[in-house]
Write a protein that holds these residues in place. Sequence first.
Motif, PDB file in Angstrom:
ATOM      1  N   VAL A 169       0.856  -1.186   0.000  1.00  0.00           N
ATOM      2  CA  VAL A 169       0.000   0.000   0.000  1.00  0.00           C
ATOM      3  C   VAL A 169       0.895   1.239   0.000  1.00  0.00           C
ATOM      4  O   VAL A 169       1.762   1.382   0.869  1.00  0.00           O
ATOM      5  CB  VAL A 169      -0.925   0.005   1.236  1.00  0.00           C
ATOM      6  CG1 VAL A 169      -1.931   1.137   1.163  1.00  0.00           C
ATOM      7  CG2 VAL A 169      -1.645  -1.334   1.387  1.00  0.00           C
ATOM      8  N   PRO A 170       0.721   2.145  -0.975  1.00  0.00           N
ATOM      9  CA  PRO A 170       1.547   3.353  -1.023  1.00  0.00           C
ATOM     10  C   PRO A 170       1.393   4.211   0.239  1.00  0.00           C
ATOM     11  O   PRO A 170       0.348   4.167   0.892  1.00  0.00           O
ATOM     12  CB  PRO A 170       1.004   4.120  -2.240  1.00  0.00           C
ATOM     13  CG  PRO A 170       0.179   3.153  -3.007  1.00  0.00           C
ATOM     14  CD  PRO A 170      -0.266   2.091  -2.058  1.00  0.00           C
ATOM     15  N   VAL A 171       2.427   4.970   0.566  1.00  0.00           N
ATOM     16  CA  VAL A 171       2.451   5.800   1.778  1.00  0.00           C
ATOM     17  C   VAL A 171       1.229   6.709   1.889  1.00  0.00           C
ATOM     18  O   VAL A 171       0.597   6.797   2.952  1.00  0.00           O
ATOM     19  CB  VAL A 171       3.746   6.658   1.807  1.00  0.00           C
ATOM     20  CG1 VAL A 171       3.699   7.661   2.948  1.00  0.00           C
ATOM     21  CG2 VAL A 171       4.958   5.753   1.980  1.00  0.00           C
ATOM     22  N   ASP A 172       0.872   7.369   0.803  1.00  0.00           N
ATOM     23  CA  ASP A 172      -0.288   8.276   0.841  1.00  0.00           C
ATOM     24  C   ASP A 172      -1.561   7.543   1.218  1.00  0.00           C
ATOM     25  O   ASP A 172      -2.410   8.067   1.942  1.00  0.00           O
ATOM     26  CB  ASP A 172      -0.516   8.922  -0.541  1.00  0.00           C
ATOM     27  CG  ASP A 172       0.524   9.975  -0.826  1.00  0.00           C
ATOM     28  OD1 ASP A 172       1.384  10.192   0.047  1.00  0.00           O
ATOM     29  OD2 ASP A 172       0.468  10.576  -1.921  1.00  0.00           O
ATOM     30  N   THR A 173      -1.682   6.334   0.698  1.00  0.00           N
ATOM     31  CA  THR A 173      -2.885   5.537   0.971  1.00  0.00           C
ATOM     32  C   THR A 173      -2.922   5.115   2.429  1.00  0.00           C
ATOM     33  O   THR A 173      -3.974   5.142   3.062  1.00  0.00           O
ATOM     34  CB  THR A 173      -2.922   4.304   0.047  1.00  0.00           C
ATOM     35  OG1 THR A 173      -2.753   4.755  -1.292  1.00  0.00           O
ATOM     36  CG2 THR A 173      -4.230   3.545   0.163  1.00  0.00           C
ATOM     37  N   ILE A 174      -1.761   4.743   2.966  1.00  0.00           N
ATOM     38  CA  ILE A 174      -1.698   4.384   4.390  1.00  0.00           C
ATOM     39  C   ILE A 174      -2.159   5.565   5.245  1.00  0.00           C
ATOM     40  O   ILE A 174      -3.005   5.424   6.132  1.00  0.00           O
ATOM     41  CB  ILE A 174      -0.251   3.966   4.797  1.00  0.00           C
ATOM     42  CG1 ILE A 174       0.140   2.649   4.129  1.00  0.00           C
ATOM     43  CG2 ILE A 174      -0.111   3.874   6.320  1.00  0.00           C
ATOM     44  CD1 ILE A 174      -0.512   1.398   4.679  1.00  0.00           C
ATOM     45  N   ASP A 175      -1.626   6.745   4.953  1.00  0.00           N
ATOM     46  CA  ASP A 175      -2.019   7.934   5.722  1.00  0.00           C
ATOM     47  C   ASP A 175      -3.520   8.181   5.621  1.00  0.00           C
ATOM     48  O   ASP A 175      -4.184   8.530   6.606  1.00  0.00           O
ATOM     49  CB  ASP A 175      -1.250   9.170   5.228  1.00  0.00           C
ATOM     50  CG  ASP A 175       0.234   9.053   5.539  1.00  0.00           C
ATOM     51  OD1 ASP A 175       0.583   8.299   6.468  1.00  0.00           O
ATOM     52  OD2 ASP A 175       1.040   9.704   4.849  1.00  0.00           O
ATOM     53  N   ASN A 176      -4.041   7.966   4.434  1.00  0.00           N
ATOM     54  CA  ASN A 176      -5.470   8.143   4.191  1.00  0.00           C
ATOM     55  C   ASN A 176      -6.296   7.147   5.020  1.00  0.00           C
ATOM     56  O   ASN A 176      -7.311   7.511   5.624  1.00  0.00           O
ATOM     57  CB  ASN A 176      -5.722   7.955   2.685  1.00  0.00           C
ATOM     58  CG  ASN A 176      -7.073   8.473   2.279  1.00  0.00           C
ATOM     59  OD1 ASN A 176      -7.568   9.442   2.842  1.00  0.00           O
ATOM     60  ND2 ASN A 176      -7.685   7.808   1.312  1.00  0.00           N
ATOM     61  N   ILE A 177      -5.840   5.910   5.050  1.00  0.00           N
ATOM     62  CA  ILE A 177      -6.558   4.877   5.813  1.00  0.00           C
ATOM     63  C   ILE A 177      -6.554   5.222   7.304  1.00  0.00           C
ATOM     64  O   ILE A 177      -7.565   5.097   7.989  1.00  0.00           O
ATOM     65  CB  ILE A 177      -5.957   3.471   5.550  1.00  0.00           C
ATOM     66  CG1 ILE A 177      -6.232   3.059   4.099  1.00  0.00           C
ATOM     67  CG2 ILE A 177      -6.500   2.436   6.528  1.00  0.00           C
ATOM     68  CD1 ILE A 177      -5.546   1.766   3.661  1.00  0.00           C
ATOM     69  N   VAL A 178      -5.417   5.697   7.797  1.00  0.00           N
ATOM     70  CA  VAL A 178      -5.338   6.098   9.210  1.00  0.00           C
ATOM     71  C   VAL A 178      -6.354   7.211   9.492  1.00  0.00           C
ATOM     72  O   VAL A 178      -7.079   7.170  10.497  1.00  0.00           O
ATOM     73  CB  VAL A 178      -3.905   6.548   9.581  1.00  0.00           C
ATOM     74  CG1 VAL A 178      -3.863   7.188  10.963  1.00  0.00           C
ATOM     75  CG2 VAL A 178      -2.949   5.352   9.522  1.00  0.00           C
ATOM     76  N   GLN A 179      -6.447   8.182   8.588  1.00  0.00           N
ATOM     77  CA  GLN A 179      -7.403   9.283   8.782  1.00  0.00           C
ATOM     78  C   GLN A 179      -8.850   8.808   8.749  1.00  0.00           C
ATOM     79  O   GLN A 179      -9.691   9.269   9.511  1.00  0.00           O
ATOM     80  CB  GLN A 179      -7.196  10.373   7.712  1.00  0.00           C
ATOM     81  CG  GLN A 179      -5.948  11.211   7.922  1.00  0.00           C
ATOM     82  CD  GLN A 179      -5.765  11.645   9.365  1.00  0.00           C
ATOM     83  OE1 GLN A 179      -6.682  12.196   9.976  1.00  0.00           O
ATOM     84  NE2 GLN A 179      -4.600  11.360   9.945  1.00  0.00           N
TER      85      GLN A 179
END
Length: 296
Positions: A216-226
Amino acid sequence: TDMPDWSLRSNLLSIKGVPLLESIAMHWERVEAFQAVPGDLLIATYPKAGTTWTQEIVDLIMNDGKKEECMRAPTHIRMPFLEISTPNKIMSGFQLLQVMAPPRVIKTHLPIQLVPHSFWENRCKVIYVARNAKDTAVSYYHFSRMNQVQPDPGTWPEYLDKFMRGELPWGSWYDHVKGYWKEKEKKNMLYLFFEDMKEDPRREVLRIAGFLGRHVPVDTIDNIVQLTTFAAMKNNPMANYSTVPDSIFDRKASEFLRKGEVGDWQNHFSSQQSAVFDEHYRRVIADTPVPFRFLL
Ligand code: A3P
């Protein structure tokens, strides 16, 4: 609103020594005979350990972090609850699973010895989430006040006694967390802690993605956390159980996403209750010391 009375404030029946809601025990044969297939993923927890939170993270990982995709239906429709069965089929997992194309993400609260054999025969992945006993007991107490399908919780002291004796639906918390812990190396299992998820959600999302074999790309991980913070899920009608009618979830009593914190037990346990609980806990957990944290 059209829920028949007889399913409310359910009785418990024992299946192999584990107290279960009568509606589940009545249909036990079909739960036991459930056919998992390779690729099905099981999310297993004792009630109130962070099941819904983990389900949302998993669904987002599997859908590349796409919010709209994960708002296609409420949690219990997207990821059916294996053993539950309610008369008007409002949350009935079994019926949903019969028509759902594999691979599926399946929720269960069953202790490990009651999980249908097909999950093990097919080497299905299992994500187990555990939460410290005191916060679990508090969360389950409030949930039982609001969820009219659960037996009446009585007073908090009465409820705490039942928790310690393993007399609540799905049985002993102690046996549950120890049972999965003992099997975690032998099975295809990721054992998570609610407290770790609160401490560093990003780290735990990455662990889950790794376990699922997803890059999972970094941006997507951050998005999932949010998208899976307590506040975000509380405002998401597809992740907050708002589709369950008030006749079942009495929102005047409590809310499904109630507090979402570590250490709320301090607001419920008297110092006397805490001391008695700790003494009992030490004895019962001693043979399998699962590393819980009661505070962060
Ligand atoms: P509280 O009653 O302590 O608030 P389950 O999904 O296994 O039934 O667990 C429900 C518990 O997880 C509730 O605990 C709920 O608030 C908490 N929870 C659900 N989503 C959460 C999130 N995104 N972050 C933190 N806690 C969450």
